[in-house]
Write an enzyme that holds these catalytic residues in place. Structure first.
Site, PDB file in Angstrom:
ATOM      1  N   GLY A   1       0.835  -1.204   0.000  1.00 39.63           N
ATOM      2  CA  GLY A   1       0.000   0.000   0.000  1.00 39.63           C
ATOM      3  C   GLY A   1       0.861   1.242   0.000  1.00 39.63           C
ATOM      4  O   GLY A   1       2.039   1.188   0.377  1.00 39.63           O
TER       5      GLY A   1
ATOM      6  N   GLN B   1       2.841   9.875   1.745  1.00 45.00           N
ATOM      7  CA  GLN B   1       4.204   9.350   1.628  1.00 45.00           C
ATOM      8  C   GLN B   1       4.955   9.890   0.421  1.00 45.00           C
ATOM      9  O   GLN B   1       6.178   9.825   0.372  1.00 45.00           O
ATOM     10  CB  GLN B   1       4.175   7.817   1.551  1.00 45.00           C
ATOM     11  CG  GLN B   1       3.720   7.157   2.825  1.00 45.00           C
ATOM     12  CD  GLN B   1       3.636   5.663   2.665  1.00 45.00           C
ATOM     13  OE1 GLN B   1       2.635   5.144   2.200  1.00 45.00           O
ATOM     14  NE2 GLN B   1       4.684   4.948   3.028  1.00 45.00           N
TER      15      GLN B   1
ATOM     16  N   CYS C   1       7.077  -0.327   6.842  1.00 45.69           N
ATOM     17  CA  CYS C   1       6.585   0.871   6.169  1.00 45.69           C
ATOM     18  C   CYS C   1       7.650   1.387   5.232  1.00 45.69           C
ATOM     19  O   CYS C   1       8.830   1.454   5.593  1.00 45.69           O
ATOM     20  CB  CYS C   1       6.233   1.948   7.202  1.00 45.69           C
ATOM     21  SG  CYS C   1       5.629   3.470   6.458  1.00 45.69           S
ATOM     22  N   LEU C   2       7.233   1.752   4.034  1.00 47.50           N
ATOM     23  CA  LEU C   2       8.166   2.284   3.034  1.00 47.50           C
ATOM     24  C   LEU C   2       8.772   3.607   3.505  1.00 47.50           C
ATOM     25  O   LEU C   2       9.814   4.019   3.011  1.00 47.50           O
ATOM     26  CB  LEU C   2       7.451   2.475   1.694  1.00 47.50           C
ATOM     27  CG  LEU C   2       6.932   1.189   1.042  1.00 47.50           C
ATOM     28  CD1 LEU C   2       6.016   1.515  -0.133  1.00 47.50           C
ATOM     29  CD2 LEU C   2       8.087   0.296   0.600  1.00 47.50           C
TER      30      LEU C   2
ATOM     31  N   HIS D   1      -3.228   1.058   8.231  1.00 47.39           N
ATOM     32  CA  HIS D   1      -1.890   1.672   8.146  1.00 47.39           C
ATOM     33  C   HIS D   1      -1.923   2.891   7.212  1.00 47.39           C
ATOM     34  O   HIS D   1      -1.369   3.942   7.538  1.00 47.39           O
ATOM     35  CB  HIS D   1      -0.926   0.579   7.656  1.00 47.39           C
ATOM     36  CG  HIS D   1       0.483   0.982   7.414  1.00 47.39           C
ATOM     37  ND1 HIS D   1       1.551   0.436   8.106  1.00 47.39           N
ATOM     38  CD2 HIS D   1       1.040   1.855   6.530  1.00 47.39           C
ATOM     39  CE1 HIS D   1       2.684   0.970   7.656  1.00 47.39           C
ATOM     40  NE2 HIS D   1       2.405   1.825   6.696  1.00 47.39           N
TER      41      HIS D   1
ATOM     42  N   HIS E   1      -1.448   7.062   7.874  1.00 45.45           N
ATOM     43  CA  HIS E   1      -0.587   8.005   7.126  1.00 45.45           C
ATOM     44  C   HIS E   1      -1.344   9.288   6.788  1.00 45.45           C
ATOM     45  O   HIS E   1      -0.801  10.385   6.896  1.00 45.45           O
ATOM     46  CB  HIS E   1      -0.107   7.383   5.811  1.00 45.45           C
ATOM     47  CG  HIS E   1       1.112   6.513   5.934  1.00 45.45           C
ATOM     48  ND1 HIS E   1       2.306   6.968   6.449  1.00 45.45           N
ATOM     49  CD2 HIS E   1       1.332   5.220   5.572  1.00 45.45           C
ATOM     50  CE1 HIS E   1       3.209   5.987   6.395  1.00 45.45           C
ATOM     51  NE2 HIS E   1       2.639   4.915   5.871  1.00 45.45           N
TER      52      HIS E   1
END
Ligand code: GNR
Ligand code: NI
Length: 167
Positions: free
Chosen positions: A46, A51, A91-92, A133, A137
């Protein structure tokens, strides 16, 4: 299409609260295409707009093994939650952090798609965790915020050491 730059902890822009999408235009469609490309290139399940420094309420997900079940949810809301799960997350935007987070096991999600159609679906397990999640964000929350104070402090130190090495 382009792979977008992903913001990383402790970037303060990850703390912005995303604003509702008022209308979908060609520019936003292009940004969503770029978000899919970024998602697949980074092998995530995702990606929230926050982000990639777009502070609008939308995310893209694909939790399939085959990487062909893309979904974009605009102005997402979780309208109900059921049960609990406690599974590993990454998480990226938080490289090097992996830990278990308590989430609802099942969620019902409502939003719209890129054509303005109302979207409503149930998610369970990984997909449900991922939706929660991504919603976090959009509210400026990272999964590490759910960890113990001690773990947060350890992660903060780990990142500042890594940043010192880079410079
Ligand atoms: O790739 C990701 N994996 C993941 C695993 C468990 C729960 C949530 C996620 S989302 C994450 C990608 C990401 O950072 N999305 O914001
Ligand atoms: Ni994330």
């Amino acid at each position: 299409m382009a792979v977008l730059e992903i913001l990383h902890y402790p970037d303060s822009r990850l703390r912005n609260k995303a604003q509702p999408v008022k209308h979908v235009d060609d520019n936003l469609r292009r940004q969503v295409e770029d978000m899919y490309e970024t998602l697949y290139e980074s092998q995530g399940v995702g990606l929230a707009a926050t982000q990639v420094d777009i502070h609008l309420r939308l995310f893209v997900i694909d939790v399939s093994e085959t990487r062909d079940q893309r979904q974009c949810v605009i102005n997402p809301e979780i309208i109900s939650k059921e049960g609990t799960q406690y599974e590993l997350e990454g998480c990226l935007s938080a490289t090097g952090a992996y830990d278990r987070v308590e989430r609802a096991l099942k969620v019902r999600v409502r939003g719209t798609d890129l054509d303005g159609n109302v979207l409503e679906f149930d998610a369970e397990g990984l997909k449900a965790a991922c939706v929660q999640h991504e919603m976090d964000h959009l509210n400026g929350i990272l999964f590490v915020d759910h960890l113990s104070r001690l773990k947060q402090e350890r992660y903060r130190k780990k990142v500042s050491k890594l940043m010192a090495v880079k410079e």
